[in-house]
Design a protein around this motif. Structure first.
Motif, PDB file in Angstrom:
ATOM      1  N   TYR A  65     -33.145-117.666 -27.897  1.00 13.58           N
ATOM      2  CA  TYR A  65     -32.017-117.917 -27.000  1.00 13.58           C
ATOM      3  C   TYR A  65     -30.787-118.375 -27.779  1.00 13.58           C
ATOM      4  O   TYR A  65     -29.649-118.019 -27.444  1.00 13.58           O
ATOM      5  CB  TYR A  65     -32.416-118.980 -25.973  1.00 13.58           C
ATOM      6  N   LEU A  66     -31.018-119.155 -28.833  1.00 10.28           N
ATOM      7  CA  LEU A  66     -29.919-119.700 -29.645  1.00 10.28           C
ATOM      8  C   LEU A  66     -29.427-118.730 -30.712  1.00 10.28           C
ATOM      9  O   LEU A  66     -28.475-119.029 -31.432  1.00 10.28           O
ATOM     10  CB  LEU A  66     -30.356-121.016 -30.306  1.00 10.28           C
TER      11      LEU A  66
ATOM     12  N   LYS B  44     -34.889-122.722 -17.878  1.00  8.01           N
ATOM     13  CA  LYS B  44     -33.633-122.158 -18.360  1.00  8.01           C
ATOM     14  C   LYS B  44     -33.823-120.869 -19.155  1.00  8.01           C
ATOM     15  O   LYS B  44     -33.058-119.902 -18.974  1.00  8.01           O
ATOM     16  CB  LYS B  44     -32.917-123.193 -19.228  1.00  8.01           C
ATOM     17  N   ILE B  45     -34.826-120.816 -20.023  1.00  6.41           N
ATOM     18  CA  ILE B  45     -34.889-119.716 -21.005  1.00  6.41           C
ATOM     19  C   ILE B  45     -35.955-118.659 -20.720  1.00  6.41           C
ATOM     20  O   ILE B  45     -35.901-117.576 -21.298  1.00  6.41           O
ATOM     21  CB  ILE B  45     -35.109-120.265 -22.424  1.00  6.41           C
TER      22      ILE B  45
ATOM     23  N   ILE C   4     -29.079-126.232 -25.844  1.00  7.50           N
ATOM     24  CA  ILE C   4     -29.198-125.355 -24.675  1.00  7.50           C
ATOM     25  C   ILE C   4     -28.880-126.095 -23.381  1.00  7.50           C
ATOM     26  O   ILE C   4     -28.242-125.550 -22.464  1.00  7.50           O
ATOM     27  CB  ILE C   4     -30.626-124.766 -24.606  1.00  7.50           C
TER      28      ILE C   4
ATOM     29  N   SER D 171     -36.812-120.532 -27.345  1.00  4.37           N
ATOM     30  CA  SER D 171     -35.616-121.363 -27.551  1.00  4.37           C
ATOM     31  C   SER D 171     -34.814-120.880 -28.743  1.00  4.37           C
ATOM     32  O   SER D 171     -33.578-120.759 -28.681  1.00  4.37           O
ATOM     33  CB  SER D 171     -36.028-122.823 -27.755  1.00  4.37           C
TER      34      SER D 171
END
Length: 474
Positions: A208-209, A311-312, A290, A205
């Protein structure tokens, strides 16, 4: 909506099949009632730590609390820390529970009540334990159904169908293998959960950010600002008191091979749980950035963690993560389901039919696994929030049974009348406060626990000279 690949579904399917096979394999280990309920009192500290941790970070603790972090922020931490503190306190006297169980051949809290206070308090407590444990299983059904609905959205699987599938899975390997199967599937599930959920998803996460700094710069600080209101206070008291009389943890302590194993297993299992609190909070807050529309897309904030994984994470790894998420529900559901079965069949059933044979008791236990799991299914279909189901089940039990359980273990002046008055009074006040709409915004466990404590002390002190109870010694 998020799509799950065929590879991920195959990974999940193989994992669930493996867990069922493990549970069925342990059927041959069941030689008597001790094997079924307390695994023959053979659990060492490492196995105990894994099963304790896997149990207490259950569906409501993970999906429900991540959903709370996503929607309200700090409340997720405010209610998680008291549970951890309560479990650390519990680890301090888990050794005494093990010794009492071994010396007096006691396998449950109701049996301890029977020894000290007689049949009536035992039966009253048994009803409370059974209902609270079935409610907790319902929380796991709710959480698992949310995942199955998410996974099966492409082929039209509903929440209700997901709840039925979850219930069938819980029934099969709990009914078959008792605590042996529960514990050793918990060990596998523990490692799946830690590696593929609590480590992989937070790290992915943040990546991803764009890193931790980017995550913090976009964070709404209202969600990390500490606060306490009446509802949070009620939840805090519920968690603290519940850990004192959590029937599933008492069962683990009874199943430990010795005093040191009970204390060390409980301590290290709780320590690992403590580390997961911050990671779960991070997942909920990261999901705000997200996946800002989780509630709109999936109908509940409980879907935050599985939706984040889909999602990730890349295909295949997503399947492993979702298997880890499913494992946490399974590990908690089997534990609580087994306790409710033990309470109904052994504690209540053998009070009515004391000459019940061990063979019949094991058979009835497997039947009860089916019946009680279906009861949990009904609750899950009525209340579709994992956290709400859990707090519904725990509030009255914590207020009614927590202090009497400690008194049974430690206070020689506790009497049958005192314990009975405390349990009934705590239950009535808790339910009454809830029905009154929780005046002043105060959670119902607070007044319930106060009433329980006052009645326990005053009635016991008034009756212990004329009607003393038999103290347990180790």
């Amino acid at each position: 909506m998020l799509d799950v690949t065929t590879l991920d579904l195959l990974v999940i399917g193989f994992y669930l099949l493996f867990m069922l096979l493990v549970g069925v394999w342990f059927v041959k280990r069941i030689k008597n009632v001790d094997d079924y309920y307390v695994a023959g009192r053979t659990l060492g500290p490492m196995v105990l730590a894994a099963t304790v941790c896997a149990t207490i970070i259950g569906g409501s603790a993970m999906m429900g609390r991540a959903g709370i972090a996503y929607t309200t922020g700090f409340k997720a931490v405010a209610t998680a820390v008291p549970y951890m503190l309560g479990m650390f306190i519990f680890s301090g006297y888990a050794g005494r529970i093990q010794q009492v169980g071994e010396r007096y051949h006691i396998e449950s809290i109701p049996e301890l009540f029977a020894y000290r206070f007689g049949a009536v308090p035992k039966c009253v407590l048994s009803v409370m334990v059974a209902f609270a444990m079935v409610g907790t299983v319902a929380a796991q059904v709710t959480a698992t159904a949310t995942i199955i609905k998410l996974l099966g959205s492409q082929i039209g699987i509903s929440y209700e169908m997901g709840a039925l599938i979850a219930t069938l899975i819980f029934i099969i390997y709990t009914a078959a293998s008792g605590l042996f199967g529960v514990v050793y599937t918990d060990v596998v599930q523990f490692f799946m959960l830690i590696i593929f959920v609590y480590l992989l998803i937070p790290v992915s996460s943040l990546n991803y950010l764009g890193g931790f700094d980017a995550f913090v710069s976009n964070l709404d600080m209202r969600y990390v600002t500490p606060y306490v209101d009446g509802q949070i206070l009620g939840d805090i008291v519920t968690y603290l008191v519940f850990t004192m009389a959590g029937a599933e943890m008492w069962q683990r302590a009874f199943a430990a091979k010795d005093k040191k194993a009970a204390k060390r297993g409980m301590f290290w299992g709780t320590a690992v749980y403590g580390l997961t609190i911050a990671l779960l909070f991070l997942m909920g807050l990261a999901a705000q950035q997200i996946l800002p529309n989780v509630v709109e897309d999936f109908g509940t904030a409980d879907a935050v963690v599985p939706a984040l994984a889909i999602k990730i994470l890349p295909p295949g790894i997503t399947g492993l993560a979702l298997s880890g998420i499913l494992s946490v529900m399974m590990s908690t559901a089997d534990s609580y389901l087994l306790v409710s079965v033990q309470t109904v069949v052994s504690d209540l059933g053998k009070t009515i039919c004391p000459k019940m044979s061990e063979k019949r008791e094991i058979l009835l236990s497997r039947v009860a696994s089916v019946v009680l799991a279906l009861g949990a299914l009904v609750i899950a279909l009525y209340i579709k929030s994992a956290y709400d189901v859990l707090m519904f089940a725990w509030a009255f039990y914590a207020a009614s049974a927590g202090l009497p359980a400690l008194a049974a273990l430690y206070w020689k002046k506790a009497t049958s009348a005192g314990v009975l008055a405390a349990m009934i009074g705590g239950f009535v006040v808790t339910v009454g406060w809830k029905l009154a709409g929780e005046p002043f915004g105060l959670g119902s466990t607070v007044p319930g626990a106060l009433a329980c404590g006052i009645l326990l002390v005053t009635v016991s002190l008034a009756t212990y000279k004329t009607h003393p109870s038999e103290m347990v010694h180790v």
